[in-house]
Design a protein around this motif. Structure first.
Motif, PDB file in Angstrom:
ATOM      1  N   GLN A 144       1.269  -0.990   0.267  1.00 24.61           N
ATOM      2  CA  GLN A 144      -0.228  -0.266  -0.237  1.00 24.61           C
ATOM      3  C   GLN A 144       1.388   1.384  -0.118  1.00 24.61           C
ATOM      4  OE1 GLN A 144      -3.187   0.063  -0.549  1.00 24.61           O
ATOM      5  NE2 GLN A 144      -2.623  -1.839  -0.108  1.00 24.61           N
ATOM      6  N   THR A 145       1.920   1.652   0.758  1.00 27.91           N
ATOM      7  CA  THR A 145       3.427   2.289   1.120  1.00 27.91           C
ATOM      8  C   THR A 145       4.066   2.217   0.241  1.00 27.91           C
ATOM      9  OG1 THR A 145       3.395   1.777   3.166  1.00 27.91           O
ATOM     10  CG2 THR A 145       1.077   3.117   2.700  1.00 27.91           C
ATOM     11  N   GLU A 146       5.080   3.188   0.368  1.00 25.12           N
ATOM     12  CA  GLU A 146       6.431   3.248  -0.299  1.00 25.12           C
ATOM     13  C   GLU A 146       7.128   2.572   0.959  1.00 25.12           C
ATOM     14  OE1 GLU A 146       9.755   6.238  -0.742  1.00 25.12           O
ATOM     15  OE2 GLU A 146       7.637   6.587  -2.324  1.00 25.12           O
ATOM     16  N   GLU A 147       6.557   2.890   1.948  1.00 25.28           N
ATOM     17  CA  GLU A 147       7.119   3.010   3.073  1.00 25.28           C
ATOM     18  C   GLU A 147       7.545   0.868   3.150  1.00 25.28           C
ATOM     19  OE1 GLU A 147       6.993   2.914   8.016  1.00 25.28           O
ATOM     20  OE2 GLU A 147       6.942   4.243   7.269  1.00 25.28           O
ATOM     21  N   GLN A 148       6.278   0.400   3.091  1.00 25.42           N
ATOM     22  CA  GLN A 148       5.758  -1.041   2.464  1.00 25.42           C
ATOM     23  C   GLN A 148       7.235  -1.506   2.111  1.00 25.42           C
ATOM     24  OE1 GLN A 148       1.967  -1.036   2.369  1.00 25.42           O
ATOM     25  NE2 GLN A 148       1.506  -1.953   4.314  1.00 25.42           N
ATOM     26  N   ILE A 149       7.299  -0.793   1.243  1.00 23.25           N
ATOM     27  CA  ILE A 149       8.237  -1.256  -0.167  1.00 23.25           C
ATOM     28  C   ILE A 149       9.422  -1.490   0.232  1.00 23.25           C
ATOM     29  CG2 ILE A 149       8.402  -1.386  -2.634  1.00 23.25           C
ATOM     30  CD1 ILE A 149       6.219   0.196  -3.463  1.00 23.25           C
ATOM     31  N   GLN A 150       9.530  -0.210   0.681  1.00 26.72           N
ATOM     32  CA  GLN A 150      11.077  -0.524   1.085  1.00 26.72           C
ATOM     33  C   GLN A 150      11.364  -1.145   2.472  1.00 26.72           C
ATOM     34  OE1 GLN A 150      13.701   1.495  -0.812  1.00 26.72           O
ATOM     35  NE2 GLN A 150      12.083   2.845  -1.304  1.00 26.72           N
TER      36      GLN A 150
END
Length: 68
Positions: free
Chosen positions: A4-10
């Motif tokens: 859902q978020t860039e933070e989760q991807i990172q």
């Protein structure tokens, strides 16, 4: 896996990098031993490639599409 978020991807990318690095260490240790299990080494190398592919896919999600 749906992010859902860039933070989760990172966060996921960091997990993948860590596993990729760990596999490097395991493969190096296995190759130092004589004889070593060639099939096991091949499986670990295949896993490393899958991790690298997933990291590339996630990285592509972080880069916005630029219309030329």
């Amino acid at each position: 896996m749906d992010f859902q978020t860039e933070e989760q991807i990172q966060h996921r990318m960091e997990e993948l990098r860590l596993e990729h690095r760990d596999l490097d260490d395991v493969i190096a240790r296995l190759l130092e031993e004589a004889p070593f299990d060639q099939l096991q080494v091949q499986r670990l190398k295949k896993r490393k490639l899958l991790l690298k592919d997933e990291m590339a896919r996630l990285e592509a999600m972080l880069i916005p599409d630029i219309i030329a």
